[in-house]
Every structure is written in structure tokens, then in C-alpha cells.
Design a protein around this motif. Structure first.
Motif, short mmCIF file in Angstrom:
data_model
loop_
_atom_site.label_atom_id
_atom_site.label_comp_id
_atom_site.label_asym_id
_atom_site.label_seq_id
_atom_site.Cartn_x
_atom_site.Cartn_y
_atom_site.Cartn_z
N ASP A 21 19.54 -12.48 -21.61
CA ASP A 21 18.62 -11.84 -22.55
C ASP A 21 17.20 -12.10 -22.07
OD1 ASP A 21 16.82 -12.27 -25.18
OD2 ASP A 21 18.38 -10.77 -25.56
N LEU A 22 16.41 -11.06 -21.92
CA LEU A 22 15.04 -11.22 -21.41
C LEU A 22 14.15 -12.01 -22.37
CD1 LEU A 22 14.14 -7.88 -19.62
CD2 LEU A 22 14.04 -10.16 -18.67
N ASP A 23 14.32 -11.81 -23.67
CA ASP A 23 13.46 -12.52 -24.63
C ASP A 23 13.67 -14.02 -24.61
OD1 ASP A 23 12.20 -10.22 -25.51
OD2 ASP A 23 13.62 -9.91 -27.16
N THR A 24 14.91 -14.46 -24.53
CA THR A 24 15.17 -15.90 -24.61
C THR A 24 15.17 -16.59 -23.25
OG1 THR A 24 17.56 -15.49 -24.58
CG2 THR A 24 16.50 -15.66 -26.74
N THR A 26 13.45 -15.79 -20.46
CA THR A 26 12.19 -15.82 -19.71
C THR A 26 11.14 -16.73 -20.35
OG1 THR A 26 11.48 -13.80 -20.84
CG2 THR A 26 12.49 -13.55 -18.66
N VAL A 27 11.56 -17.50 -21.33
CA VAL A 27 10.65 -18.48 -21.93
C VAL A 27 10.40 -19.62 -20.95
CG1 VAL A 27 10.38 -20.15 -23.82
CG2 VAL A 27 11.37 -17.90 -24.27
N LYS A 54 15.71 -5.10 -22.04
CA LYS A 54 16.23 -6.11 -22.96
C LYS A 54 17.02 -7.21 -22.27
CE LYS A 54 16.51 -2.85 -26.76
NZ LYS A 54 17.39 -2.09 -27.63
N SER A 55 17.49 -6.93 -21.07
CA SER A 55 18.31 -7.94 -20.39
C SER A 55 18.17 -7.80 -18.88
CB SER A 55 19.78 -7.76 -20.79
OG SER A 55 20.25 -6.50 -20.39
#
Length: 91
Positions: A21-24, A26-27, A54-55
């Protein structure tokens, strides 16, 4: 078996190393740096076109690594990966 990543792009399921998942993912600094390096090395293929990514999917085939950026959610791709190809009913 193949996995549809969006648009007209499919990959062989056995080449998939991971779906993220790109949001979680790439943190973290390490993942950001990995994606940046992959882009510099022309290993990134953006399947998203005009859609919001999104991914990302990490694939490896014969010692070559590719990173696909997809407009599909990682959960959708994981379900597709786990369920395998769809079977169509003859009618």
C-alpha cells in the motif's frame, strides 16, 4: 496464473515478490529511498495513467526487478492474487 494490475497490464503471479500500500509503506525512509532508486534505474512502470496510485507491486523475473505503480488498492490486488484467475460460466 496471472495478476491484473490495472489498465492493460498483467504479470505472472509467480514473479510477484510483494504487494504494498503506497500510503502506509512509503512512510518509512527505507521504502521511499528504494522507490527513488528504482525510478532512477528505470525499474518503475506506472500503470496508474490518470488515476491516483494506491499501491506498488514488486516483481522479480530472472534476476530482473520491476516495480509497478497501480491505481488498484493493495487489498484488491491481494485478493486477486490469492483467489487466482476468474472462471467464466458458459451460457
Amino acid at each position: 496464473m496471472y495478476l491484473h494490475l490495472g489498465q492493460n497490464v498483467i504479470v505472472c503471479s509467480k514473479d510477484v515478490v510483494g504487494i504494498f500500500d503506497l500510503d502506509t509503506s512509503t512512510v518509512g525512509k527505507t521504502t521511499k529511498q528504494y522507490l527513488s532508486n528504482a525510478e532512477k534505474e528505470n525499474k518503475v512502470i506506472n500503470v496508474s495513467s490518470y488515476d491516483l496510485p494506491k499501491s506498488f507491486i514488486l516483481c522479480k523475473r530472472q534476476e530482473k526487478t520491476k516495480v509497478f505503480i497501480s491505481p488498484l488498492a493493495s487489498s484488491t490486488l491481494e485478493k486477486r492474487y490469492e483467489n487466482g484467475p476468474l472462471e467464466f460460466q458458459k451460457g
